[in-house]
Design an enzyme around this catalytic site. Structure first.
Site, PDB file in Angstrom:
ATOM      1  N   ASN A  12       0.876  -1.174   0.000  1.00  0.00           N
ATOM      2  CA  ASN A  12       0.000   0.000   0.000  1.00  0.00           C
ATOM      3  C   ASN A  12       0.916   1.228   0.000  1.00  0.00           C
ATOM      4  O   ASN A  12       1.407   1.651   1.050  1.00  0.00           O
ATOM      5  CB  ASN A  12      -0.912  -0.017   1.235  1.00  0.00           C
ATOM      6  CG  ASN A  12      -1.830   1.195   1.274  1.00  0.00           C
ATOM      7  OD1 ASN A  12      -1.824   2.010   0.343  1.00  0.00           O
ATOM      8  ND2 ASN A  12      -2.606   1.325   2.330  1.00  0.00           N
ATOM      9  N   HIS A 101      -9.905   1.105   4.016  1.00  0.00           N
ATOM     10  CA  HIS A 101      -8.695   1.340   4.810  1.00  0.00           C
ATOM     11  C   HIS A 101      -9.008   2.317   5.947  1.00  0.00           C
ATOM     12  O   HIS A 101      -9.796   3.251   5.761  1.00  0.00           O
ATOM     13  CB  HIS A 101      -7.573   1.890   3.917  1.00  0.00           C
ATOM     14  CG  HIS A 101      -6.246   1.839   4.607  1.00  0.00           C
ATOM     15  ND1 HIS A 101      -5.865   2.801   5.510  1.00  0.00           N
ATOM     16  CD2 HIS A 101      -5.243   0.928   4.561  1.00  0.00           C
ATOM     17  CE1 HIS A 101      -4.661   2.479   5.983  1.00  0.00           C
ATOM     18  NE2 HIS A 101      -4.265   1.354   5.423  1.00  0.00           N
ATOM     19  N   GLU A 173      -6.238  -4.769  10.110  1.00  0.00           N
ATOM     20  CA  GLU A 173      -5.248  -3.733  10.393  1.00  0.00           C
ATOM     21  C   GLU A 173      -5.654  -2.989  11.667  1.00  0.00           C
ATOM     22  O   GLU A 173      -6.481  -2.065  11.612  1.00  0.00           O
ATOM     23  CB  GLU A 173      -5.167  -2.730   9.246  1.00  0.00           C
ATOM     24  CG  GLU A 173      -4.606  -3.300   7.974  1.00  0.00           C
ATOM     25  CD  GLU A 173      -3.912  -2.238   7.110  1.00  0.00           C
ATOM     26  OE1 GLU A 173      -2.810  -2.519   6.646  1.00  0.00           O
ATOM     27  OE2 GLU A 173      -4.471  -1.141   6.933  1.00  0.00           O
ATOM     28  N   GLY A 181       4.674   6.821   9.886  1.00  0.00           N
ATOM     29  CA  GLY A 181       5.599   7.205   8.823  1.00  0.00           C
ATOM     30  C   GLY A 181       6.886   6.419   8.964  1.00  0.00           C
ATOM     31  O   GLY A 181       7.105   5.778  10.001  1.00  0.00           O
ATOM     32  N   SER A 224       2.716  -1.849  10.546  1.00  0.00           N
ATOM     33  CA  SER A 224       4.160  -1.780  10.842  1.00  0.00           C
ATOM     34  C   SER A 224       4.939  -3.028  10.438  1.00  0.00           C
ATOM     35  O   SER A 224       5.950  -3.356  11.069  1.00  0.00           O
ATOM     36  CB  SER A 224       4.395  -1.485  12.328  1.00  0.00           C
ATOM     37  OG  SER A 224       3.815  -0.244  12.670  1.00  0.00           O
ATOM     38  N   GLY A 245       2.658  -0.962   4.476  1.00  0.00           N
ATOM     39  CA  GLY A 245       2.707   0.453   4.120  1.00  0.00           C
ATOM     40  C   GLY A 245       4.152   0.903   3.948  1.00  0.00           C
ATOM     41  O   GLY A 245       4.750   0.742   2.889  1.00  0.00           O
ATOM     42  N   GLY A 246       4.724   1.449   5.023  1.00  0.00           N
ATOM     43  CA  GLY A 246       6.061   2.053   4.988  1.00  0.00           C
ATOM     44  C   GLY A 246       7.124   1.221   4.278  1.00  0.00           C
ATOM     45  O   GLY A 246       7.861   1.740   3.430  1.00  0.00           O
TER      46      GLY A 246
HETATM   47  P1  13P Z   1       2.500   0.536   7.820  1.00  0.00           P
HETATM   48  O1  13P Z   1       3.079  -0.752   7.318  1.00  0.00           O
HETATM   49  O2  13P Z   1       3.281   1.735   7.397  1.00  0.00           O
HETATM   50  O3  13P Z   1       2.233   0.496   9.299  1.00  0.00           O
HETATM   51  O4  13P Z   1       1.069   0.699   7.113  1.00  0.00           O
HETATM   52  C1  13P Z   1       0.142  -0.311   7.239  1.00  0.00           C
HETATM   53  C2  13P Z   1      -1.000  -0.023   6.344  1.00  0.00           C
HETATM   54  O5  13P Z   1      -1.786   0.870   6.610  1.00  0.00           O
HETATM   55  C3  13P Z   1      -1.124  -0.823   5.130  1.00  0.00           C
HETATM   56  O6  13P Z   1      -2.360  -0.646   4.529  1.00  0.00           O
END
Ligand code: 13P
Length: 263
Positions: A12, A101, A173, A181, A224, A245-246
């Site tokens: 993502n 989301h 999630e 971030g 995370s 995400g990150g």
């Molecule tokens: P992170 O991996 O940055 O925590 O983000 C998770 C997320 O929201 C994926 O959709």
């Protein structure tokens, strides 16, 4: 015989890759990582910002990875400024879409009814929805996790037919575990907590659709995820993969996660 379920990993990218140069560097680096292989048994999906969907789709065509949108509107077309629809996503050969989301639920007022409409719009177009749900820190502290998740899943699925259920990728999630971030400290649930949640989702689905449908569904974890926590959160917990995400912003790191899931 029990059907073999491929593990899933979703990048993502959120609202990142700010320039065409950054996007092109990302894709170049990603192509190099894809060539190295080692992820044959994993469904790898990239969800870039909508302005980059077409370039991702063209560049990654035939490369054994998928492209998805981060959101769609439930209507097919019309007077909906700023929105994109399922047929548009399908038209550029994207195959997946993230729906519900938490950053849309909490930041933009997306509710369960909207999530339901979007899930149906995706399914109708033959696009695989990645259906996100999860509790906030406050809801967890109040002991409301079970009720919140149940409501999100029951109302989100609404009148979706049992036949369509296995086409949905479920994505747990916990909002409090999502990183703010890159490099920001984060707290994540342990494998037992995630396993309990997985059991809860299966129970909800069993009650609504029966045990065999619940058996079929795939559930991923997001929050995370990096190489250090992938194993406890996404494998030891019995989950079917990860929503990232990150760490998805660096192709080398993200594809390493895909290879870890392949083992
Ligand atoms: P992170 O991996 O940055 O925590 O983000 C998770 C997320 O929201 C994926 O959709």
């Amino acid at each position: 015989m029990k059907k073999h379920k491929k593990k899933i990993i979703v990048a993502n990218i959120k609202m990142n890759l700010l320039s065409v140069l950054e996007r092109d560097n990302y894709l170049k680096s990603l192509e190099g990582e894809i060539k190295k292989g080692g992820f044959d048994d994993v469904e790898v999906i990239f969800c870039p910002p909508s302005v980059y969907l077409e370039s991702f789709s063209k560049t990654l065509k035939g490369k054994k990875v998928f492209v998805g949108a981060q959101n769609i509107h439930w209507e097919k077309k019309g007077t909906f400024t700023g929105e994109i629809s399922a047929p548009m996503v399908k038209g550029i050969n994207a195959t997946h879409v993230i729906i519900g989301h938490s950053e849309r639920r909490h930041g933009l007022g997306e509710d369960n009814e909207m999530v339901n409409r979007k899930l149906k719009a995706a399914l109708e177009e033959g696009i695989t929805p990645i259906f996100c749900f999860g509790e906030t820190r406050n809801e967890r502290d109040l002991g409301a996790t079970k009720d919140v998740i149940t409501k999100q899943i029951i109302e989100g699925l609404g009148d979706i037919s049992p036949m369509k259920l296995s086409k949905i990728i479920f994505a747990y999630e916990p909002v409090w575990a999502i990183s703010a971030g890159p490099g920001m400290p984060s707290v994540v649930p342990n494998s037992n907590e995630i396993m309990e949640l997985r059991i809860l989702v299966k129970k909800i689905i069993t009650e609504k659709y029966g045990a065999s449908r619940a058996e079929e569904i795939r559930i991923t974890y997001g929050g995370s995820v990096n190489a250090n926590i992938l194993k406890p959160t996404c494998l030891d917990s019995g989950m079917d993969g990860a929503l990232v995400g990150g760490e998805s912003l660096i192709p080398l790191k993200f594809m390493e996660l895909a290879r870890m899931l392949n083992k």
